[in-house]
Design a protein around this motif. Structure first.
Motif, PDB file in Angstrom:
ATOM      1  N   ARG A  67      50.207  47.407  63.830  1.00 61.31           N
ATOM      2  CA  ARG A  67      50.587  46.333  62.919  1.00 61.31           C
ATOM      3  C   ARG A  67      52.038  46.454  62.468  1.00 61.31           C
ATOM      4  N   ASN A 107      54.591  44.608  65.141  1.00 63.19           N
ATOM      5  CA  ASN A 107      54.964  43.187  65.007  1.00 63.19           C
ATOM      6  C   ASN A 107      55.187  42.781  63.553  1.00 63.19           C
ATOM      7  N   LEU A 143      53.461  43.108  60.801  1.00 60.44           N
ATOM      8  CA  LEU A 143      52.398  42.732  59.862  1.00 60.44           C
ATOM      9  C   LEU A 143      52.325  43.744  58.726  1.00 60.44           C
ATOM     10  N   ILE A 196      61.966  37.966  62.031  1.00 60.29           N
ATOM     11  CA  ILE A 196      60.712  38.535  62.513  1.00 60.29           C
ATOM     12  C   ILE A 196      59.911  37.510  63.319  1.00 60.29           C
ATOM     13  N   ASN A 197      60.067  36.228  62.995  1.00 57.99           N
ATOM     14  CA  ASN A 197      59.331  35.196  63.724  1.00 57.99           C
ATOM     15  C   ASN A 197      59.747  35.137  65.185  1.00 57.99           C
ATOM     16  N   ARG A 246      58.135  38.023  66.919  1.00 62.75           N
ATOM     17  CA  ARG A 246      56.691  37.828  67.100  1.00 62.75           C
ATOM     18  C   ARG A 246      56.373  36.884  68.254  1.00 62.75           C
ATOM     19  N   GLU A 247      57.297  35.980  68.549  1.00 61.15           N
ATOM     20  CA  GLU A 247      57.074  35.109  69.699  1.00 61.15           C
ATOM     21  C   GLU A 247      56.939  35.928  70.978  1.00 61.15           C
ATOM     22  N   MET A 280      49.366  39.240  69.691  1.00 58.69           N
ATOM     23  CA  MET A 280      48.442  40.194  69.077  1.00 58.69           C
ATOM     24  C   MET A 280      47.035  39.615  69.057  1.00 58.69           C
ATOM     25  N   PHE A 294      43.104  40.476  67.464  1.00 60.07           N
ATOM     26  CA  PHE A 294      42.550  41.231  66.341  1.00 60.07           C
ATOM     27  C   PHE A 294      41.076  41.587  66.546  1.00 60.07           C
ATOM     28  N   ASN A 323      39.902  36.138  64.336  1.00 59.41           N
ATOM     29  CA  ASN A 323      40.794  35.309  63.526  1.00 59.41           C
ATOM     30  C   ASN A 323      41.178  34.007  64.197  1.00 59.41           C
ATOM     31  N   ALA A 375      47.174  34.034  72.196  1.00 56.98           N
ATOM     32  CA  ALA A 375      48.323  34.929  72.147  1.00 56.98           C
ATOM     33  C   ALA A 375      49.210  34.733  73.383  1.00 56.98           C
TER      34      ALA A 375
END
Lengths: 265, 306
Positions: free
Chosen positions: A67, A70, A72, A94-95, A98-99, A103, A105, A109, A172
Motif C-alpha cells: 500500500r 502506490n 495508499l 500521486i495520481n 497511480r495510473e 492494484m 484488493f 472493492n 485495474a
C-alpha cells in the motif's frame, strides 16, 4: 539480519529482462501506525517482468509495504521510486503514478452502483478522457480477457466472489498499468473460486506484466513467482528464487513459517 | 381428549356474542355488561376444558366494551351539548371554512414553495459543509465543526430573528422572503451536513481506495464513487428533514412572512374563531402525513435494495 537484494541476486533472477532500471525501488522504507512500527526499513528492487511473491505471517507488514508503493499509505521514512519517479516526494502527482500502478484488493472493492463494464471504463473515461465508445470497446475486451464478456452489464452484487475479483483485475488493467499490485486477492474467496482468479493472474504474468503479489497461495508462488520475498515483523527476512527458498530456507524464521504452512499441503 | 369427537363450542361464548350484538342495538348497557360477563365466564370455562370458542368470547367482549363506550359518549354529548356546539362553532365554523380556507390554502402554497426553494439551497449548502467537515485540511474541518455546533445549538426562531434584524446593520437589507430562505438554509444546512457526513462515512473506505488507486483524484472519487452511493443511503433521512423544514417554515410568520400560519392567524382575528388555524392544520397534515408514509416506503425499499 536483513537480506537486502544484492545486484548479483537481482541479475540472477532477471538475466533476460530487457531493462536493468528497476521498475519499483524501495529504499529504507519505514512505516509507523501510532507507536506500532509496521515496516522497519525495507529495501527492495523489482525489475521489469518480475513476479515478486511476498509471503509472511499476518502482521508482518506485507500489505502495508504494498500500500506504500502506490501511496495508499504514506511512508514515515524512506523513499519509493516507480520507473524512476519518487512516489514519496511531496511534489509528485500521486495520481499520475497511480495510473501506472494497478492494484487489486482482498475485498474486491468493486463499485456496487456501476455495472461490470462501467467499473472497468470509469477511470479511463474520467482520468484519461477516453471516449465512451472507445472505453466500452476496451472494457469489453478486458472483460473477455478475464472470461467475463457475458457479464458486462451485470452489477457486482449479481456476481460471484471470483467473478468480482476478475472484474477488479480487468478494472485495474484498463489504465494500462506497468505494474500490478495484488493484495491477498484470494483470501476472501470461497476455496472453489480461488483457481479462476489465480489462473487470470498467471496469464497476466505470462504476458510479462510486472507484479507484486502478497498471498498465502504457496502453489502460485512456486509456479508463477519469479522471486519470493519472505517478510516477518516489518523486515525482509529472505529474498530469492521461490523453489530454492521453499526447498532450502536459510533463515530460522523462514523455516519455521514454511514448516507451519507446508505441513498442511 | 378424544380425537374422534370434535370438541363443542362454549355456550357462554355464544351467549356473549349474542349479548354483545344486543348491547349495540336493542339492549344498550344491559346487553353490553352481560356480554362482558359471559365472555369472562366462557374464557374461564375454555381454559379448563376442551371447549372451543375463545375467539367468539373475545368478539363478544369487544362488542360489549364498544357498546359501553358508545353509551358513555352519547351521555357526554347529551350533557355537554352547548359546549360541543360552541366548540364546533369555533373550530369548524362552516361559514368561516367557506370564506377562509381557500385563503389559508393559498398561504400554504407559499409555505410549500418557500420550503422547496429553501430545500434546494439546503441540499447544496449541507453537502458543502459535510465535505468541509471531513476535509483533510484542518482549518476547513475546524470551521465546519464550529459552524455546525453553533447552529445546531441555537433555536431556529432565534436564527430567523438574528438574520432578519441583525444583518440589516451590516448594510444587507433582506426581504422577508430572502431572510427566510437564508435563515432556513443556514440552520437546516447544519443538520443535513451531519446526515450527509454519516452517509459518506458509511461507505466502506475500500471504495475510495479502489478509486484513488485507479488514478482518480479525491474529488473525482467523491463525485463518481462515494457520493452516488452515500446519497442513496441518506435519501430517507433527508426527506424526513424536508418534512420538518416544511413545518418549521411556519416560524417565518414571526418576521411577518405571509405563509400559511400567518394567514391563518390573521383569519382567526378577522373571523373571530379558530377555524382558519384548523384549516392550516388541515393543509399541513394533507401534505406531511403522505410525505412521512412515503419516506417509510422509501426506507423499506432502499433497505431491500442493499
Amino acid at each position: 539480519m536483513i537480506d537486502t537484494l544484492d545486484s548479483e541476486n537481482g541479475n540472477d533472477v532477471n538475466t533476460w529482462a530487457p531493462s536493468f532500471e528497476p521498475m519499483i525501488k524501495i529504499e529504507g522504507l519505514h512505516k509507523k501506525f501510532g507507536d506500532f512500527e509496521a515496516l522497519k526499513g525495507i529495501d527492495l528492487e523489482v525489475m521489469q517482468r518480475q513476479v515478486v511473491v511476498v509471503v509472511g505471517p499476518s502482521g508482518s507488514g506485507k500489505s502495508t509495504m504494498l500500500r506504500c508503493v502506490n501511496g495508499l499509505e504514506l511512508a514515515t521514512r524512506g523513499h519509493i521510486y516507480i520507473e524512476g519517479i519518487e512516489v514519496t516526494h511531496k511534489a509528485t502527482d500521486i495520481n499520475k503514478v497511480r495510473e501506472k500502478v494497478g492494484m487489486v484488493f482482498q475485498s474486491f472493492n468493486l463499485f456496487p452502483h456501476l455495472t461490470a463494464v462501467r467499473n472497468v471504463t470509469l477511470a479511463p473515461i474520467k482520468v484519461r478522457n477516453m471516449k465512451q465508445e472507445e472505453a466500452n470497446q476496451k472494457g469489453l475486451e478486458l472483460l473477455g480477457k478475464v472470461g467475463l464478456a457475458d457479464k458486462a452489464d451485470a452489477f457486482p452484487a449479481h456476481l460471484s466472489g471470483g467473478q468480482q475479483q476478475r472484474v477488479a483485475i480487468a478494472r485495474a488493467l484498463a489504465m494500462d498499468p506497468d505494474v500490478m499490485l495484488f493484495d491477498e486477492v484470494t483470501s476472501a474467496l470461497d476455496p472453489e473460486l480461488v483457481s479462476e482468479v489465480l489462473d487470470t493472474m498467471k496469464e497476466l504474468a505470462l504476458e510479462g506484466m510486472t507484479m507484486m503479489v502478497v498471498t498465502h497461495e504457496m502453489g502460485f508462488a512456486k509456479e508463477v513467482g519469479t522471486r519470493l520475498v519472505f517478510m516477518d515483523e516489518g523486515v525482509i527476512v529472505e529474498d530469492g528464487d521461490p523453489t530454492q527458498i521453499f526447498n532450502n530456507p536459510q533463515h530460522p524464521r523462514t523455516k519455521d513459517f514454511f514448516s507451519k504452512i507446508l505441513s498442511h499441503l | 381428549m378424544s380425537s374422534f369427537e370434535e370438541p363443542g363450542v362454549s355456550g357462554w361464548a355464544k351467549a356473549s356474542l349474542v349479548m354483545g350484538i344486543l348491547g349495540l342495538t336493542a339492549l344498550p348497557v344491559f346487553g353490553a355488561v352481560l356480554a362482558i360477563v359471559f365472555a369472562r365466564i366462557a374464557k374461564k370455562q375454555i381454559l379448563h376444558s376442551d371447549l372451543k370458542g375463545d375467539g367468539l368470547a373475545t368478539a363478544g367482549q369487544t362488542l360489549g366494551i364498544i357498546g359501553l363506550v358508545l353509551v358513555a359518549i352519547g351521555i357526554y354529548v347529551l350533557l355537554m351539548q352547548d359546549n360541543l356546539r360552541a366548540f364546533f362553532d369555533d373550530f369548524f365554523n362552516w361559514n368561516t371554512i367557506k370564506k377562509w380556507w381557500p385563503t389559508v390554502g393559498r398561504g400554504f402554497v407559499v409555505t410549500l414553495y418557500t420550503a422547496v426553494i429553501a430545500e434546494f439551497f439546503i441540499l447544496i449548502w449541507g453537502l458543502v459543509l459535510a465535505l468541509l467537515r471531513i476535509s483533510k485540511v484542518k482549518v476547513f474541518r475546524v470551521l465546519a465543526i464550529i459552524y455546525i455546533d453553533v447552529i445546531r445549538g441555537l433555536p431556529l426562531i432565534l436564527q430567523i430573528f438574528i438574520i432578519y434584524f441583525g444583518l440589516s446593520y451590516l448594510g444587507l437589507n433582506f426581504s422577508r422572503f430572502t431572510a427566510g430562505i437564508v435563515a432556513l438554509t443556514v440552520c437546516y444546512g447544519a443538520y443535513e451536513a451531519e446526515i450527509y457526513r454519516a452517509g459518506i462515512e458509511s461507505i466502506h473506505k475500500g471504495q475510495m481506495e479502489a478509486s484513488r488507486s485507479l488514478g482518480m483524484t479525491y474529488m473525482q472519487s467523491m463525485r463518481y464513487i462515494v457520493l452516488p452511493q452515500a446519497v442513496r443511503r441518506v435519501i430517507p433521512p433527508l426527506s424526513n428533514e424536508f418534512v420538518m423544514l416544511t413545518k418549521d417554515t411556519a416560524l417565518l410568520a414571526f418576521i411577518g412572512y405571509s405563509e400559511a400560519f400567518l394567514v391563518g392567524k390573521e383569519g382567526m382575528g378577522k373571523a373571530a374563531n379558530v377555524t382558519p388555524l384548523v384549516g392550516v392544520a388541515f393543509f399541513f397534515l394533507l401534505v406531511t402525513i403522505p410525505a412521512m408514509r412515503g419516506v417509510q416506503y422509501l426506507e423499506k425499499r432502499l433497505a431491500r435494495g442493499d
